[in-house]
Design an enzyme around this catalytic site. Sequence first.
Site, PDB file in Angstrom:
ATOM      1  N   SER A  16      99.759  64.235  13.549  1.00  0.00           N
ATOM      2  CA  SER A  16     100.536  65.059  14.476  1.00  0.00           C
ATOM      3  C   SER A  16     101.173  66.275  13.810  1.00  0.00           C
ATOM      4  O   SER A  16     102.310  66.654  14.132  1.00  0.00           O
ATOM      5  CB  SER A  16     101.602  64.216  15.203  1.00  0.00           C
ATOM      6  OG  SER A  16     100.977  63.203  15.966  1.00  0.00           O
ATOM      7  N   HIS A  59      88.706  57.842   6.737  1.00  0.00           N
ATOM      8  CA  HIS A  59      89.652  58.158   7.807  1.00  0.00           C
ATOM      9  C   HIS A  59      89.998  56.860   8.555  1.00  0.00           C
ATOM     10  O   HIS A  59      89.154  55.984   8.700  1.00  0.00           O
ATOM     11  CB  HIS A  59      89.036  59.179   8.769  1.00  0.00           C
ATOM     12  CG  HIS A  59      90.045  59.722   9.726  1.00  0.00           C
ATOM     13  ND1 HIS A  59      90.416  59.038  10.863  1.00  0.00           N
ATOM     14  CD2 HIS A  59      90.802  60.853   9.705  1.00  0.00           C
ATOM     15  CE1 HIS A  59      91.349  59.741  11.492  1.00  0.00           C
ATOM     16  NE2 HIS A  59      91.599  60.839  10.809  1.00  0.00           N
ATOM     17  N   GLU A  92      97.767  59.476   5.887  1.00  0.00           N
ATOM     18  CA  GLU A  92      97.835  59.592   7.341  1.00  0.00           C
ATOM     19  C   GLU A  92      98.302  58.259   7.928  1.00  0.00           C
ATOM     20  O   GLU A  92      97.492  57.347   8.095  1.00  0.00           O
ATOM     21  CB  GLU A  92      96.451  59.928   7.914  1.00  0.00           C
ATOM     22  CG  GLU A  92      95.877  61.237   7.428  1.00  0.00           C
ATOM     23  CD  GLU A  92      94.822  61.783   8.393  1.00  0.00           C
ATOM     24  OE1 GLU A  92      94.950  62.946   8.761  1.00  0.00           O
ATOM     25  OE2 GLU A  92      93.915  61.039   8.795  1.00  0.00           O
ATOM     26  N   GLU A 135      90.238  56.184  11.560  1.00  0.00           N
ATOM     27  CA  GLU A 135      89.364  55.879  12.700  1.00  0.00           C
ATOM     28  C   GLU A 135      88.100  55.186  12.232  1.00  0.00           C
ATOM     29  O   GLU A 135      87.503  54.383  12.943  1.00  0.00           O
ATOM     30  CB  GLU A 135      89.070  57.171  13.484  1.00  0.00           C
ATOM     31  CG  GLU A 135      90.295  57.596  14.294  1.00  0.00           C
ATOM     32  CD  GLU A 135      90.460  59.084  14.489  1.00  0.00           C
ATOM     33  OE1 GLU A 135      89.485  59.840  14.304  1.00  0.00           O
ATOM     34  OE2 GLU A 135      91.598  59.502  14.811  1.00  0.00           O
ATOM     35  N   GLY A 187      97.447  61.517  16.343  1.00  0.00           N
ATOM     36  CA  GLY A 187      97.173  61.805  17.755  1.00  0.00           C
ATOM     37  C   GLY A 187      98.248  61.313  18.705  1.00  0.00           C
ATOM     38  O   GLY A 187      98.048  61.252  19.912  1.00  0.00           O
ATOM     39  N   LYS A 245      87.031  66.053  14.350  1.00  0.00           N
ATOM     40  CA  LYS A 245      86.615  64.759  14.941  1.00  0.00           C
ATOM     41  C   LYS A 245      85.384  64.977  15.831  1.00  0.00           C
ATOM     42  O   LYS A 245      84.537  65.795  15.483  1.00  0.00           O
ATOM     43  CB  LYS A 245      87.791  64.102  15.670  1.00  0.00           C
ATOM     44  CG  LYS A 245      89.018  64.009  14.757  1.00  0.00           C
ATOM     45  CD  LYS A 245      90.093  63.111  15.260  1.00  0.00           C
ATOM     46  CE  LYS A 245      91.240  63.077  14.242  1.00  0.00           C
ATOM     47  NZ  LYS A 245      92.321  62.174  14.607  1.00  0.00           N
ATOM     48  N   ASN A 304      90.277  68.613  10.768  1.00  0.00           N
ATOM     49  CA  ASN A 304      89.320  67.562  11.113  1.00  0.00           C
ATOM     50  C   ASN A 304      89.072  67.652  12.612  1.00  0.00           C
ATOM     51  O   ASN A 304      89.923  67.254  13.413  1.00  0.00           O
ATOM     52  CB  ASN A 304      89.921  66.195  10.728  1.00  0.00           C
ATOM     53  CG  ASN A 304      89.045  65.049  11.182  1.00  0.00           C
ATOM     54  OD1 ASN A 304      87.911  65.245  11.620  1.00  0.00           O
ATOM     55  ND2 ASN A 304      89.569  63.825  11.079  1.00  0.00           N
TER      56      ASN A 304
END
Length: 254
Positions: free
Chosen positions: A214, A98, A169, A100, A175, A14, A12
């Site tokens: 991560s 996702h 996730e 985010e 991250g 992003k 991904n």
Amino acid sequence: MNAQRRPLIAGNWKMFNGGPRACDLAAEVAAGVASLDRVDVVLCPPFTALAAVAAELDGHRVELGAQNLHPRASGAFTGEVSGPMLAECGARWVIVGHSERRHQFGETDELVAAKASAALDARLLPIVCVGETLAERTEGHTLPVVRHQIEAVLPMLERARGQAVVAYEPVWAIGTGHNATTEQVQEVHAMIRGQIARLSAELALHTRILYGGSVKADNAATLIGCPDVDGALVGGASLDARQFLAIARAAQTT
Ligand code: 13P
């Protein structure tokens, strides 16, 4: 890993590499994947790079994915992109829900389910992301939170007959460099598979559940070694071809 399921590694990207660098990175990954025949690899660049990356991947074993879609096929939705448009660009996959998007753009479980269903309508395979926040984990709510997120997409998973993918996730691992322990990962993956099994044992056996958060070259083998982990959804490390390929190699040898 389980021999019934082929490992899948998805990158991904992003909001990175939307221009010429996308083709260079895709070409480097495609060249490396040529020697790997026991792992599926998907690259999810930003919308602006989809068509160019599709051309770059033509004839290679790496498949193309997008990072989001609108639940409707067309309409007056300024700035949005639909499933059929992604398919026209050469995408075969699309990431849905996702964290985010759930947390920064207010996507609910219902909207995520509508998007995943729209993906299937457009003959795209959804990678549906689920996961708890740090506060939810600290308060002991991880399993109910993830169960609720999965519940919303169970009809879609049934309709996809094992072709759709789930990605667990944990938000606090994305991250941050703090990936979950194998015990934490396996506990949630086993719960998700059990939830799908109540619908159909066959479906649960074939649905791939990825871990994301991560994942790096040096921890991929350990994480993917968990019995119910079938690969990884990789963020930061997917922007570096060598790291990403090392993760794909780990997946096929685990
Ligand atoms: P990182 O691998 O950068 O933690 O990102 C994970 C992720 O969000 C993949 O979708």
